[in-house]
Design a protein around this motif. Structure first.
Motif, PDB file in Angstrom:
ATOM      1  N   ASN A   1       0.815  -1.221   0.000  1.00 14.68           N
ATOM      2  CA  ASN A   1       0.000   0.000   0.000  1.00 14.68           C
ATOM      3  C   ASN A   1       0.848   1.270   0.000  1.00 14.68           C
ATOM      4  O   ASN A   1       0.395   2.316   0.461  1.00 14.68           O
ATOM      5  N   THR A   2       2.078   1.187  -0.492  1.00  9.88           N
ATOM      6  CA  THR A   2       2.984   2.323  -0.489  1.00  9.88           C
ATOM      7  C   THR A   2       3.448   2.617  -1.919  1.00  9.88           C
ATOM      8  O   THR A   2       3.684   1.697  -2.695  1.00  9.88           O
ATOM      9  N   VAL A   3       3.570   3.893  -2.239  1.00 11.03           N
ATOM     10  CA  VAL A   3       4.028   4.315  -3.562  1.00 11.03           C
ATOM     11  C   VAL A   3       5.151   5.331  -3.385  1.00 11.03           C
ATOM     12  O   VAL A   3       5.058   6.223  -2.555  1.00 11.03           O
ATOM     13  N   HIS A   4       6.218   5.169  -4.167  1.00  3.58           N
ATOM     14  CA  HIS A   4       7.322   6.124  -4.184  1.00  3.58           C
ATOM     15  C   HIS A   4       7.243   6.825  -5.538  1.00  3.58           C
ATOM     16  O   HIS A   4       7.265   6.181  -6.581  1.00  3.58           O
ATOM     17  N   LEU A   5       7.127   8.158  -5.500  1.00  4.63           N
ATOM     18  CA  LEU A   5       6.933   8.910  -6.741  1.00  4.63           C
ATOM     19  C   LEU A   5       7.600  10.275  -6.676  1.00  4.63           C
ATOM     20  O   LEU A   5       8.023  10.727  -5.620  1.00  4.63           O
ATOM     21  N   ILE A   6       7.686  10.907  -7.844  1.00 12.26           N
ATOM     22  CA  ILE A   6       8.188  12.276  -7.949  1.00 12.26           C
ATOM     23  C   ILE A   6       7.035  13.119  -8.469  1.00 12.26           C
ATOM     24  O   ILE A   6       6.354  12.741  -9.434  1.00 12.26           O
ATOM     25  N   ALA A   7       6.803  14.265  -7.803  1.00 15.64           N
ATOM     26  CA  ALA A   7       5.680  15.124  -8.170  1.00 15.64           C
ATOM     27  C   ALA A   7       6.085  16.587  -8.082  1.00 15.64           C
ATOM     28  O   ALA A   7       7.058  16.932  -7.420  1.00 15.64           O
ATOM     29  N   VAL A   8       5.305  17.431  -8.748  1.00 16.64           N
ATOM     30  CA  VAL A   8       5.514  18.880  -8.735  1.00 16.64           C
ATOM     31  C   VAL A   8       4.406  19.494  -7.883  1.00 16.64           C
ATOM     32  O   VAL A   8       3.223  19.216  -8.095  1.00 16.64           O
ATOM     33  N   ILE A   9       4.792  20.336  -6.928  1.00 15.09           N
ATOM     34  CA  ILE A   9       3.844  20.953  -6.002  1.00 15.09           C
ATOM     35  C   ILE A   9       2.971  21.972  -6.736  1.00 15.09           C
ATOM     36  O   ILE A   9       3.479  22.840  -7.446  1.00 15.09           O
TER      37      ILE A   9
ATOM     38  N   GLY B   1      -2.118  14.164   2.254  1.00 14.72           N
ATOM     39  CA  GLY B   1      -2.190  14.690   3.612  1.00 14.72           C
ATOM     40  C   GLY B   1      -0.904  14.384   4.359  1.00 14.72           C
ATOM     41  O   GLY B   1      -0.373  13.278   4.261  1.00 14.72           O
ATOM     42  N   PHE B   2      -0.361  15.356   5.084  1.00 16.27           N
ATOM     43  CA  PHE B   2       0.852  15.158   5.879  1.00 16.27           C
ATOM     44  C   PHE B   2       0.462  14.631   7.247  1.00 16.27           C
ATOM     45  O   PHE B   2      -0.423  15.175   7.902  1.00 16.27           O
ATOM     46  N   MET B   3       1.130  13.581   7.685  1.00 13.18           N
ATOM     47  CA  MET B   3       0.783  12.931   8.936  1.00 13.18           C
ATOM     48  C   MET B   3       1.580  13.470  10.117  1.00 13.18           C
ATOM     49  O   MET B   3       1.040  13.717  11.171  1.00 13.18           O
ATOM     50  N   ASN B   4       2.869  13.620   9.974  1.00 14.46           N
ATOM     51  CA  ASN B   4       3.747  13.826  11.132  1.00 14.46           C
ATOM     52  C   ASN B   4       4.179  15.266  11.323  1.00 14.46           C
ATOM     53  O   ASN B   4       3.521  16.192  10.907  1.00 14.46           O
ATOM     54  N   SER B   5       5.330  15.436  11.945  1.00 14.32           N
ATOM     55  CA  SER B   5       5.834  16.734  12.397  1.00 14.32           C
ATOM     56  C   SER B   5       5.859  17.842  11.357  1.00 14.32           C
ATOM     57  O   SER B   5       5.617  18.983  11.712  1.00 14.32           O
ATOM     58  N   PRO B   6       6.164  17.618  10.065  1.00 12.36           N
ATOM     59  CA  PRO B   6       6.181  18.765   9.163  1.00 12.36           C
ATOM     60  C   PRO B   6       4.812  19.438   9.068  1.00 12.36           C
ATOM     61  O   PRO B   6       4.719  20.628   8.797  1.00 12.36           O
ATOM     62  N   ALA B   7       3.764  18.696   9.299  1.00 16.03           N
ATOM     63  CA  ALA B   7       2.415  19.258   9.181  1.00 16.03           C
ATOM     64  C   ALA B   7       2.103  20.218  10.312  1.00 16.03           C
ATOM     65  O   ALA B   7       1.234  21.078  10.184  1.00 16.03           O
ATOM     66  N   ASN B   8       2.779  20.092  11.420  1.00 12.56           N
ATOM     67  CA  ASN B   8       2.493  20.942  12.574  1.00 12.56           C
ATOM     68  C   ASN B   8       2.881  22.401  12.332  1.00 12.56           C
ATOM     69  O   ASN B   8       2.249  23.300  12.850  1.00 12.56           O
ATOM     70  N   ASP B   9       3.920  22.641  11.565  1.00 17.25           N
ATOM     71  CA  ASP B   9       4.358  24.006  11.287  1.00 17.25           C
ATOM     72  C   ASP B   9       4.093  24.319   9.809  1.00 17.25           C
ATOM     73  O   ASP B   9       4.923  24.065   8.940  1.00 17.25           O
TER      74      ASP B   9
ATOM     75  N   LYS C   1       5.500  25.190   4.039  1.00 18.73           N
ATOM     76  CA  LYS C   1       5.209  25.934   2.806  1.00 18.73           C
ATOM     77  C   LYS C   1       6.498  26.513   2.199  1.00 18.73           C
ATOM     78  O   LYS C   1       6.634  26.593   0.985  1.00 18.73           O
ATOM     79  N   GLN C   2       7.453  26.903   3.064  1.00 17.96           N
ATOM     80  CA  GLN C   2       8.746  27.391   2.564  1.00 17.96           C
ATOM     81  C   GLN C   2       9.598  26.253   2.010  1.00 17.96           C
ATOM     82  O   GLN C   2      10.317  26.431   1.028  1.00 17.96           O
ATOM     83  N   ARG C   3       9.522  25.084   2.623  1.00 15.88           N
ATOM     84  CA  ARG C   3      10.325  23.931   2.171  1.00 15.88           C
ATOM     85  C   ARG C   3       9.850  23.401   0.827  1.00 15.88           C
ATOM     86  O   ARG C   3      10.653  22.914   0.033  1.00 15.88           O
ATOM     87  N   ILE C   4       8.535  23.455   0.602  1.00 15.35           N
ATOM     88  CA  ILE C   4       8.006  22.943  -0.666  1.00 15.35           C
ATOM     89  C   ILE C   4       7.140  24.012  -1.341  1.00 15.35           C
ATOM     90  O   ILE C   4       5.919  23.952  -1.339  1.00 15.35           O
ATOM     91  N   PRO C   5       7.782  25.002  -1.972  1.00 16.51           N
ATOM     92  CA  PRO C   5       7.023  26.062  -2.651  1.00 16.51           C
ATOM     93  C   PRO C   5       6.384  25.533  -3.944  1.00 16.51           C
ATOM     94  O   PRO C   5       6.709  24.443  -4.419  1.00 16.51           O
ATOM     95  N   LYS C   6       5.513  26.332  -4.501  1.00 14.69           N
ATOM     96  CA  LYS C   6       4.830  25.982  -5.743  1.00 14.69           C
ATOM     97  C   LYS C   6       5.842  25.731  -6.862  1.00 14.69           C
ATOM     98  O   LYS C   6       6.874  26.383  -6.944  1.00 14.69           O
ATOM     99  N   ASP C   7       5.539  24.750  -7.705  1.00 15.30           N
ATOM    100  CA  ASP C   7       6.361  24.333  -8.850  1.00 15.30           C
ATOM    101  C   ASP C   7       7.685  23.694  -8.445  1.00 15.30           C
ATOM    102  O   ASP C   7       8.587  23.561  -9.268  1.00 15.30           O
TER     103      ASP C   7
ATOM    104  N   ARG D   1       7.134  10.158   3.964  1.00  8.96           N
ATOM    105  CA  ARG D   1       8.346  11.000   3.961  1.00  8.96           C
ATOM    106  C   ARG D   1       8.442  11.684   2.597  1.00  8.96           C
ATOM    107  O   ARG D   1       7.867  11.228   1.617  1.00  8.96           O
ATOM    108  N   PHE D   2       9.164  12.764   2.578  1.00 11.63           N
ATOM    109  CA  PHE D   2       9.375  13.484   1.334  1.00 11.63           C
ATOM    110  C   PHE D   2      10.761  14.087   1.343  1.00 11.63           C
ATOM    111  O   PHE D   2      11.371  14.286   2.380  1.00 11.63           O
ATOM    112  N   LYS D   3      11.261  14.364   0.135  1.00 16.78           N
ATOM    113  CA  LYS D   3      12.577  14.966  -0.010  1.00 16.78           C
ATOM    114  C   LYS D   3      12.525  15.886  -1.221  1.00 16.78           C
ATOM    115  O   LYS D   3      12.111  15.487  -2.303  1.00 16.78           O
ATOM    116  N   THR D   4      12.943  17.121  -1.007  1.00 20.32           N
ATOM    117  CA  THR D   4      12.928  18.088  -2.109  1.00 20.32           C
ATOM    118  C   THR D   4      14.108  17.832  -3.039  1.00 20.32           C
ATOM    119  O   THR D   4      15.180  17.431  -2.600  1.00 20.32           O
ATOM    120  N   LYS D   5      13.874  18.050  -4.324  1.00 16.86           N
ATOM    121  CA  LYS D   5      14.928  17.913  -5.326  1.00 16.86           C
ATOM    122  C   LYS D   5      15.597  19.265  -5.494  1.00 16.86           C
ATOM    123  O   LYS D   5      14.931  20.277  -5.680  1.00 16.86           O
TER     124      LYS D   5
END
Length: 153
Positions: A52-60, A105-113, A118-124, A148-152
């Motif tokens: 039930n897990t998917v690893h993908l690359i997406a544009v915000i 939906g974000f589950m853990n700590s990044p969602a709290n702030d 929003k600064q870590r993952i800006p549009k585009d 989990r997520f990681k910015t490129k």
């Protein structure tokens, strides 16, 4: 007459003996098989992914806060456009495809702030996500939660 009979028996025994030796040599050469290398645990570890897990690359597309998806509320969500599916586990009900727009939906700590996220993952921004699929109770929709997520860069 007895001598001839003994000679024939001895010749018969020798001829059978030489045949059996030739057959033994043939079976020995056939039994040698090429050795197949067994897979190592480290080889399998890189290619496996949880069910039930998917690893993908997406544009915000955009990041929002306090959104409810399938009666489950999230402090922070993001809508993305899927660029590439890298790997998926077994048991995926609604498979994701390239070019599809989805809300995670974000589950853990990044969602709290919200502001920091929003600064870590800006549009585009291109981001690598590992998400978990959870079907809604009525099975008509699916909730995708970010593990989990990681910015490129």
């Amino acid at each position: 007459m007895n001598k001839i009979l003994y000679i024939l028996i001895v010749i018969g025994l020798f001829s059978c003996k030489s045949n059996s030796i030739a057959q033994e040599k043939e079976t020995k050469t056939e039994k040698t098989k090429p050795k197949v290398e067994k897979p190592k645990f480290s080889d399998l570890q890189d290619n496996t992914i949880d069910p039930n897990t998917v690893h993908l690359i997406a544009v915000i597309q955009h990041v929002t806060k306090n959104v409810s998806i399938c009666e489950k509320s999230f402090k922070t969500t993001t809508t993305v456009k899927v660029k590439q599916i890298i790997n998926s586990g077994s048991g995926i009900v609604n498979m994701i495809s390239s070019g599809q727009e989805i809300t995670f939906g974000f589950m853990n700590s990044p969602a709290n702030d919200f502001d920091t996220l929003k600064q870590r993952i800006p549009k585009d921004k291109e981001v690598s996500f590992t998400i978990r699929e959870n079907p809604c109770p009525d099975m008509s929709k699916t909730v995708y939660e970010v593990i989990r997520f990681k910015t490129k860069d």
